[in-house]
Design an enzyme around this catalytic site. Structure first.
Site, PDB file in Angstrom:
ATOM      1  N   TYR A 110      14.926  -1.902 -55.235  1.00 57.06           N
ATOM      2  CA  TYR A 110      16.137  -1.105 -55.464  1.00 57.06           C
ATOM      3  C   TYR A 110      17.218  -1.583 -54.514  1.00 57.06           C
ATOM      4  O   TYR A 110      16.957  -1.843 -53.336  1.00 57.06           O
ATOM      5  CB  TYR A 110      15.869   0.382 -55.216  1.00 57.06           C
ATOM      6  CG  TYR A 110      17.132   1.233 -55.233  1.00 57.06           C
ATOM      7  CD1 TYR A 110      17.571   1.829 -56.401  1.00 57.06           C
ATOM      8  CD2 TYR A 110      17.895   1.403 -54.077  1.00 57.06           C
ATOM      9  CE1 TYR A 110      18.738   2.588 -56.433  1.00 57.06           C
ATOM     10  CE2 TYR A 110      19.072   2.154 -54.096  1.00 57.06           C
ATOM     11  CZ  TYR A 110      19.479   2.742 -55.281  1.00 57.06           C
ATOM     12  OH  TYR A 110      20.636   3.482 -55.296  1.00 57.06           O
TER      13      TYR A 110
ATOM     14  N   GLU B 252      24.430   0.741 -58.532  1.00 61.08           N
ATOM     15  CA  GLU B 252      22.976   0.742 -58.405  1.00 61.08           C
ATOM     16  C   GLU B 252      22.395  -0.421 -59.199  1.00 61.08           C
ATOM     17  O   GLU B 252      22.724  -0.599 -60.369  1.00 61.08           O
ATOM     18  CB  GLU B 252      22.377   2.044 -58.925  1.00 61.08           C
ATOM     19  CG  GLU B 252      22.498   3.215 -57.976  1.00 61.08           C
ATOM     20  CD  GLU B 252      21.672   4.394 -58.428  1.00 61.08           C
ATOM     21  OE1 GLU B 252      21.012   5.016 -57.583  1.00 61.08           O
ATOM     22  OE2 GLU B 252      21.686   4.700 -59.633  1.00 61.08           O
TER      23      GLU B 252
END
Length: 227
Positions: A109, A197
């Site tokens: 991530y 993101e």
């Protein structure tokens, strides 16, 4: 203001962020044409709506043939996709994104958020790719690594290297990962994004790719982005 995944990836690619080959499609025929142009033996067909949770709701599917690209595209286009973010009414799928299939070694991530209280961007990285960062923060907060970005200097190379080290990436791809982080930070700053993101950020052999991308923008800064 938020945008679709395919739009976010176009923007990020313009700043040197590495993305898989792909293109949006508005019809089944166009989806087939895009898949043939991409080539290969595997494709990912993704519904494009303004909501998260598409994968769990059946809005992201893998096709192992052109025929499957056709079948999946036909099933997605025009459907009301219901995710945990859309509400029970769902959202109609008017466009899809066809992307090359990627052999994934690992999922990570990477995100950047604007911390308005400190007037700084904060970059976050985690080994828990594919999982919502809110869930990671609640259950395993020690797996989230953060660096604050100086608004005048921008992110520094040593900060990018710190994140790469904490993620435990192999030396063979560490330089590419640092380059990816620096490119992402530049894209965020120059587009006045309030949130970006990359989830998941994937390792493919000796490469680093943004397999998914989400971008939100500061409405107050839109006047600077009139291009």
């Amino acid at each position: 203001m938020n945008i679709h995944e395919f739009q976010a990836k176009k923007i990020l690619a313009g700043y040197g962020v590495n993305i898989p080959k792909g293109r949006e499609a508005y019809s089944v025929a166009e989806a087939i044409s895009v898949a043939k142009d991409i080539g290969g033996e595997k494709w990912v067909v993704k519904a494009q709506i303004h909501a998260g949770g598409r994968g769990k709701a059946g809005g992201v599917k893998i096709a192992d043939s052109i025929q499957e690209v056709e079948e999946i595209s036909n099933s997605l286009l025009g459907m009301q996709l219901v995710t945990h973010q859309t509400g029970p009414e769902g959202k109609k799928v008017n466009k899809i994104f066809i992307e090359e299939g990627v052999n994934i070694v690992s999922e990570l991530y990477l995100g950047v958020v604007l911390d308005r209280s400190n007037e700084k961007y904060v970059m976050m990285a985690s080994t828990e790719g594919g999982t919502e960062i809110e869930v990671v923060a609640e259950k395993t907060p020690e797996k989230i690594f953060k660096v604050e970005i100086d608004p005048l200097l921008g992110i520094q190379s040593y900060q990018a290297r710190q994140l790469v080290f904490k993620l435990g990436l192999a030396k063979s791809i560490s330089n590419k990962a640092v380059k990816f982080i620096l490119a992402l930070s530049k894209a965020v700053e120059q587009t006045d994004a309030s949130l970006v993101e990359i989830n998941p950020l994937v390792i493919r052999d000796d490469d680093v790719l943004a397999l998914d991308a989400k971008m939100n923008f500061d409405d107050n800064a839109l006047y600077r982005q009139q291009k």
